[in-house]
Design an enzyme around this catalytic site. Sequence first.
Site, PDB file in Angstrom:
ATOM      1  N   GLY A  39       9.326 -23.641   2.126  1.00  0.00           N
ATOM      2  CA  GLY A  39       8.831 -22.431   2.782  1.00  0.00           C
ATOM      3  C   GLY A  39       9.340 -22.258   4.187  1.00  0.00           C
ATOM      4  N   HIS A 440      -2.928  12.748   8.675  1.00  0.00           N
ATOM      5  CA  HIS A 440      -3.907  12.654   9.769  1.00  0.00           C
ATOM      6  C   HIS A 440      -5.165  11.977   9.234  1.00  0.00           C
ATOM      7  CE1 HIS A 440      -6.362  13.806  13.228  1.00  0.00           C
ATOM      8  NE2 HIS A 440      -7.295  14.166  12.341  1.00  0.00           N
TER       9      HIS A 440
END
Length: 464
Positions: A39, A440
Amino acid sequence: MTRKFDAIIIGAGQAGPPLAGRLTAAGMTVALIERKLVGGTCVNTGCMPTKTLVASAYAAHLARRAADFGVQVGAVTIDMPAVAARAHKVTLDARGSNERWLAKMERLTFLRGHARLTGPTTVDVDGEELTAPRIFLNVGGRAAVPDMPGVSEVPHLDNTDMVVLAQVPEHLVVVGGSYIGLEFAQMYRRFGAAVTVVERGDRLIAREDPEISDAVRQILEDEGIAVRAGANCIGFAPHADGVAVSVDCHDGEPVVIGSHVLLAVGRRPNTDDLGLDAAGVETDAHGHITVDDGLQTNVPGIWALGDCNGRGAFTHTAYNDFEIVAANLLDGEHRKVSARIPGYALYIDPPLGRVGVTQVQAAESGRPILVATRPMTRVGRAVEKGETKGMIKIVADAETKRILGAAILGTGGDEAIHGILDMMNADQPIDVLRWAVPIHPTVSELIPTVLQSLAPPSADPKQA
């Protein structure tokens, strides 16, 4: 006996495992070698544990502000062992997922050990020799320890130490005023530590435009973090209360006493014990492996991906390195690193999302530019959330009408910046985004409004 493969990948960071997946799916036999943790930095000591800690710090900060939202809570306390355990679990889960994926990958031989090149097509892994016509280096980097007076005489921490720290320091001194240092500075201040940031330069995150740097500094200072910029003589000495850090700044005490010291002054590539000389692979003055636009080294058949090539120091750039190499090798494409538009984020709160060039960098090109800014105090979403610190800034080319770069320092800035990044990748003119109809209430909805305010820098409407 030499074991033969179609490809050898050294390093199981962000680029290595997915590259192994593409190569094995194409029918190749692949050896993937990792000497430490699957990783790489992101999973084990970087993005995942640090952003988990940031989330805990944000929860504590919001709880302390509960009354601002009409919510009553009791005293806020920090269970640091629990905070650290949560971050560690995120790391373990991600690492385990990667390991299980590799274990099931057909035609993959996964080896644990220290790999060294012994020639342009050969690799030694703890005494065992492997060979392949294609070798991919994905060895990452580690924290740099600067050659500062007294640094070897005192205990100090780096990012690897910080993500497993199960206590809150009484006074954390962070040496380095850039991304890693500032994220830890704010999170530990929110955990309850006194924090001082020591930066050799005149301002924090010097790669940013001055007003962005100033705004970041103000955000940190508003939370009680002391910033000592212009520290032109940093040194360390043992002290009864921890470590004495000399700063010799223009203002303030010349020495800061910390119970803990975090060194966050940059990183270095893990290339010094890779056997590059034996294969004839060239590096630059900083130890980064030199690569061309397709990420190939000077030696045919050897590529370098991720932090070790100096072409990007982020998880997303490392993954894109994999994408470029795989596309060119397997898909017949001609992808180039130079076509990549740089983007990154600083995960303080509020976060800074950045893409492209700064105003200073754009001006250095000599081309006419347009600039616009808007404070987050005029962004409805920020007002509604009670998080109005920061600003939006966009820089564009006055002739081509293309966006050259942008910074969104504010709530949701790390997400909202992608609308601009996508427009830049699509090479679309300003008016295309100007006439978009965003949702919005969001931070992104203000981007078309900011674009309307673009003007030459001398007439830049700072509060448009």
